[in-house]
Design a protein around this motif. Structure first.
Motif, short mmCIF file in Angstrom:
data_model
loop_
_atom_site.label_atom_id
_atom_site.label_comp_id
_atom_site.label_asym_id
_atom_site.label_seq_id
_atom_site.Cartn_x
_atom_site.Cartn_y
_atom_site.Cartn_z
N ASP A 41 -34.10 -17.71 30.92
CA ASP A 41 -33.58 -17.42 29.70
C ASP A 41 -34.15 -15.85 29.13
O ASP A 41 -33.52 -15.13 28.82
N ALA A 42 -35.47 -15.82 29.39
CA ALA A 42 -35.90 -14.27 29.45
C ALA A 42 -35.42 -13.31 30.17
O ALA A 42 -34.90 -12.17 29.57
N GLN A 43 -35.10 -13.66 31.39
CA GLN A 43 -34.28 -12.38 32.09
C GLN A 43 -32.98 -12.40 31.72
O GLN A 43 -32.33 -11.17 31.56
N GLY A 44 -32.18 -13.47 31.19
CA GLY A 44 -30.90 -13.24 30.65
C GLY A 44 -31.05 -12.43 29.25
O GLY A 44 -30.12 -11.58 28.88
N ALA A 45 -31.97 -12.88 28.35
CA ALA A 45 -32.04 -11.85 27.37
C ALA A 45 -32.50 -10.53 27.43
O ALA A 45 -31.86 -9.50 26.71
N SER A 46 -33.23 -10.49 28.59
CA SER A 46 -33.42 -8.88 28.88
C SER A 46 -32.27 -8.07 29.41
O SER A 46 -31.91 -7.06 28.95
N LEU A 47 -31.35 -8.97 30.06
CA LEU A 47 -30.19 -8.19 30.57
C LEU A 47 -29.09 -7.90 29.50
O LEU A 47 -28.31 -7.13 29.39
N CYS A 48 -29.26 -9.00 28.43
CA CYS A 48 -28.47 -8.96 27.44
C CYS A 48 -28.72 -7.55 26.65
O CYS A 48 -28.08 -6.79 26.21
N ALA A 49 -30.12 -7.30 26.38
CA ALA A 49 -30.57 -6.21 25.72
C ALA A 49 -30.07 -4.90 26.31
O ALA A 49 -29.81 -3.90 25.72
N ASP A 50 -30.28 -4.91 27.84
CA ASP A 50 -29.74 -3.80 28.51
C ASP A 50 -28.32 -3.48 28.31
O ASP A 50 -27.97 -2.29 28.12
N TRP A 51 -27.51 -4.53 28.35
CA TRP A 51 -26.06 -4.25 28.25
C TRP A 51 -25.77 -3.86 26.77
O TRP A 51 -24.94 -2.92 26.70
N LEU A 52 -26.19 -4.44 25.82
CA LEU A 52 -26.22 -3.72 24.32
C LEU A 52 -26.48 -2.61 24.35
O LEU A 52 -25.75 -1.74 23.48
N ALA A 53 -27.82 -1.98 24.93
CA ALA A 53 -28.15 -0.68 24.80
C ALA A 53 -27.05 0.39 25.51
O ALA A 53 -26.87 1.42 24.95
N ARG A 54 -26.60 -0.11 26.82
CA ARG A 54 -25.59 0.71 27.20
C ARG A 54 -24.24 0.79 26.44
O ARG A 54 -23.62 2.03 26.54
N THR A 55 -23.87 -0.13 25.67
CA THR A 55 -22.97 0.09 24.93
C THR A 55 -23.26 0.63 23.49
O THR A 55 -22.22 0.30 22.44
N GLN A 56 -24.47 0.89 22.94
CA GLN A 56 -24.91 1.38 21.93
C GLN A 56 -24.96 0.30 20.83
O GLN A 56 -24.38 0.78 19.57
N ARG A 57 -25.17 -0.91 20.93
CA ARG A 57 -25.07 -2.08 20.31
C ARG A 57 -26.27 -2.67 20.18
O ARG A 57 -27.22 -2.56 21.18
N SER A 58 -26.63 -3.70 19.31
CA SER A 58 -27.89 -4.49 19.03
C SER A 58 -27.75 -5.53 18.51
O SER A 58 -26.78 -5.65 17.69
N LEU A 59 -28.59 -6.47 18.86
CA LEU A 59 -28.73 -7.94 18.37
C LEU A 59 -29.99 -8.28 18.33
O LEU A 59 -30.79 -7.87 18.89
N PRO A 60 -30.27 -8.99 17.16
CA PRO A 60 -31.73 -9.63 17.18
C PRO A 60 -32.00 -10.41 18.35
O PRO A 60 -31.17 -10.97 19.05
N ARG A 64 -30.12 -12.70 20.99
CA ARG A 64 -29.78 -12.75 22.68
C ARG A 64 -30.44 -13.87 23.49
O ARG A 64 -29.70 -14.23 24.44
N LYS A 65 -31.39 -14.46 22.99
CA LYS A 65 -31.70 -15.79 23.69
C LYS A 65 -30.53 -16.77 23.57
O LYS A 65 -30.53 -17.58 24.24
N GLN A 66 -30.15 -16.96 22.21
CA GLN A 66 -28.84 -17.98 22.07
C GLN A 66 -27.82 -17.53 23.02
O GLN A 66 -27.38 -18.54 23.76
N LEU A 67 -27.44 -16.33 23.38
CA LEU A 67 -26.32 -16.08 24.04
C LEU A 67 -26.63 -16.37 25.54
O LEU A 67 -25.92 -16.74 26.30
N SER A 68 -28.23 -15.88 26.01
CA SER A 68 -28.64 -16.14 27.24
C SER A 68 -28.49 -17.66 27.43
O SER A 68 -28.11 -18.15 28.68
N ALA A 69 -28.86 -18.39 26.63
CA ALA A 69 -28.89 -19.94 26.74
C ALA A 69 -27.37 -20.52 27.04
O ALA A 69 -27.05 -21.21 28.05
#
Length: 123
Positions: A41-60, A64-69
């Motif tokens: 889940d931590a790796q998924g949340a990290s990938l989520c943060a990377d993807w958001l950064a590339r699209t100039q978006r953010s989520l708490p 990110r952990k919820q979406l990863s799960a």
């Protein structure tokens, strides 16, 4: 001929979350079929943060952990229902579908499943 291209409208928060789940499912399945391991889940949340950064978006982080799960549950369901060959094809189609210009019935179906799971999780 001089064509002007309009800036696409910003993605909705809901649309962003659905797209994120889809991208995470594709990454999770890719890692599973290539390396025989599931992302944490931590790796998924990290990938989520990377993807958001590339699209100039953010989520708490909690979201990110919820979406990863959610993506983990769906990836495991997909892997459990397909042969290895079908799974590899599905991963390929999902990765191709990350390009918005790629049309794929597999991608469309899985995007709808991502939407359903997001709604189910919110209920």
């Amino acid at each position: 001929m001089n064509r002007q291209t309009a800036t696409p409208p910003p993605a909705s928060a809901r649309g962003t979350r659905i797209a994120l789940i889809f991208a995470l499912v594709a990454e999770r399945l890719s890692a599973f079929y290539e390396h025989g391991q599931w992302l944490t889940d931590a790796q998924g949340a990290s990938l989520c943060a990377d993807w958001l950064a590339r699209t100039q978006r953010s989520l708490p982080q909690s979201e990110r952990k919820q979406l990863s799960a959610i993506s983990d549950r769906l990836a495991r369901q997909v892997a459990g229902s397909l042969s290895r060959e079908a799974g590899l094809y599905t991963v390929h189609e999902m990765m191709e579908s990350l390009d918005p210009n790629h049309e794929s019935e597999v991608g469309r179906t899985l995007m709808e499943e991502c939407e359903r799971m997001l709604d189910e999780d919110a209920a």
